[in-house]
Design a protein around this motif. Structure first.
Motif, PDB file in Angstrom:
ATOM      1  N   ASN A 209      35.856 -23.019 -26.634  1.00  0.00           N
ATOM      2  CA  ASN A 209      35.109 -23.530 -25.480  1.00  0.00           C
ATOM      3  C   ASN A 209      36.036 -23.508 -24.277  1.00  0.00           C
TER       4      ASN A 209
ATOM      5  N   GLY B 117      35.965 -22.514 -21.285  1.00  0.00           N
ATOM      6  CA  GLY B 117      35.580 -22.718 -19.893  1.00  0.00           C
ATOM      7  C   GLY B 117      35.637 -24.147 -19.433  1.00  0.00           C
ATOM      8  N   LYS B 118      35.899 -25.080 -20.336  1.00  0.00           N
ATOM      9  CA  LYS B 118      35.954 -26.497 -19.978  1.00  0.00           C
ATOM     10  C   LYS B 118      37.362 -26.994 -20.210  1.00  0.00           C
ATOM     11  N   SER B 119      38.056 -27.307 -19.140  1.00  0.00           N
ATOM     12  CA  SER B 119      39.444 -27.746 -19.247  1.00  0.00           C
ATOM     13  C   SER B 119      39.582 -29.241 -19.048  1.00  0.00           C
TER      14      SER B 119
ATOM     15  N   PHE C 135      42.373 -32.012 -17.890  1.00  0.00           N
ATOM     16  CA  PHE C 135      43.606 -32.044 -17.115  1.00  0.00           C
ATOM     17  C   PHE C 135      44.346 -33.371 -17.288  1.00  0.00           C
TER      18      PHE C 135
ATOM     19  N   SER D  56      32.267 -23.282 -12.788  1.00  0.00           N
ATOM     20  CA  SER D  56      32.444 -24.658 -13.245  1.00  0.00           C
ATOM     21  C   SER D  56      32.775 -25.534 -12.049  1.00  0.00           C
TER      22      SER D  56
ATOM     23  N   PHE E 277      36.010 -32.394 -15.429  1.00  0.00           N
ATOM     24  CA  PHE E 277      34.937 -31.418 -15.583  1.00  0.00           C
ATOM     25  C   PHE E 277      33.583 -32.080 -15.371  1.00  0.00           C
TER      26      PHE E 277
ATOM     27  N   GLN F  68      29.182 -26.710 -16.084  1.00  0.00           N
ATOM     28  CA  GLN F  68      29.416 -25.270 -15.986  1.00  0.00           C
ATOM     29  C   GLN F  68      28.080 -24.539 -15.971  1.00  0.00           C
TER      30      GLN F  68
ATOM     31  N   GLN G 264      27.153 -26.485 -20.188  1.00  0.00           N
ATOM     32  CA  GLN G 264      27.769 -27.679 -20.739  1.00  0.00           C
ATOM     33  C   GLN G 264      28.063 -28.642 -19.612  1.00  0.00           C
ATOM     34  N   ARG G 265      28.226 -29.902 -20.011  1.00  0.00           N
ATOM     35  CA  ARG G 265      28.341 -30.971 -19.032  1.00  0.00           C
ATOM     36  C   ARG G 265      29.392 -31.966 -19.465  1.00  0.00           C
ATOM     37  N   GLY G 266      30.116 -32.468 -18.492  1.00  0.00           N
ATOM     38  CA  GLY G 266      31.073 -33.522 -18.759  1.00  0.00           C
ATOM     39  C   GLY G 266      30.399 -34.885 -18.678  1.00  0.00           C
TER      40      GLY G 266
END
Lengths: 114, 113
Positions: free
Chosen positions: A98, A100-102, A104, B33, B45, B48, B56-58
């Motif tokens: 996955n 694309g989701k980082s 930090f 994103s 995040f 995206q 997808q979602r944070g």
């Protein structure tokens, strides 16, 4: 879920001295690791990344980082810093499935003094 | 080759208002994103977009919504603004098959008063 801890919020160093910015991560799955630099009032610029293979990764501007799986660390180093390296540095992690989701860390402010 | 661009650069809004931020991805990139960076913190995040859909979602409330257009550009909308929404909003884009290689824009600084 992943998490990233940058162990030093501020690192002051004199010009031409070596520097190490420390980053530990936590994840139950395989990850990619990144270091980004952010100059004042700018976005993030990728310094280097670890995807697989050699644990020593070289990036731009003379920076390098070493992936240590047993220590779950990815410390950033530079043998000799310049005034222009003064900036905020972020360590980030993303899952390999996955990417694309980082996630930090909270950043380390590097201040290089003359 | 223009990198990721964002507009506006800065804006000031009042609590309760709504805001729209815009992002144009780097040429050849199809995934966008969005991240929120509060003062003194790392980016978080938000969500995206790929193929015009939220993939997808944070951990952000429904007040945060987005859209992706056929040309891959994207918008971030925030409704019912709170003081805590004050932050730098970063857009990142990536190319097909290289989702880990994110290129960030300069950000939009949102101040809510």
């Amino acid at each position: 879920a992943q998490s990233v801890t940058q162990l030093d919020s501020q690192v002051p160093v004199f010009e031409e001295a070596p520097v190490e910015l420390r980053c530990n991560y936590s994840s139950s799955v395989s990850v990619y690791l990144f270091w980004y630099v952010q100059y004042p009032n700018q976005g993030l610029q990728l310094l280097l990344k670890y995807l697989s293979g050699s644990t020593l990764v070289k990036g731009i501007n003379g920076f390098e980082a070493e992936f240590n799986k047993s220590q779950t660390s990815f410390h950033l180093r530079k043998p000799s810093v310049h005034i222009s390296d003064t900036a905020e540095y972020f360590c980030a992690v993303s899952r390999t499935n996955n990417a694309g989701k980082s996630t930090f860390g909270d950043g380390t402010t590097l201040t290089v003094k003359p | 080759d223009a990198g990721v661009t964002q507009s506006p650069t800065h804006l000031i809004k009042t609590r309760g208002q709504q805001v729209t931020l815009r992002c144009s991805p780097k040429s050849g990139h199809d995934t966008v994103s969005w991240y929120q960076q509060a003062l003194g913190q790392g980016p978080q995040f938000i969500f995206q977009y790929y193929e015009e859909e939220e993939r997808q979602r944070g951990n952000f409330p429904d007040r945060f919504s987005g859209h992706q257009f056929p040309n891959y550009s994207s918008e971030l909308n925030v409704n019912a603004l709170l003081l805590g929404d004050s932050a730098l909003y970063l857009c990142a884009s990536s190319s097909p098959g290289l989702s880990y290689e994110q290129y960030f824009g300069p950000g939009t600084r949102l101040t809510v008063t």
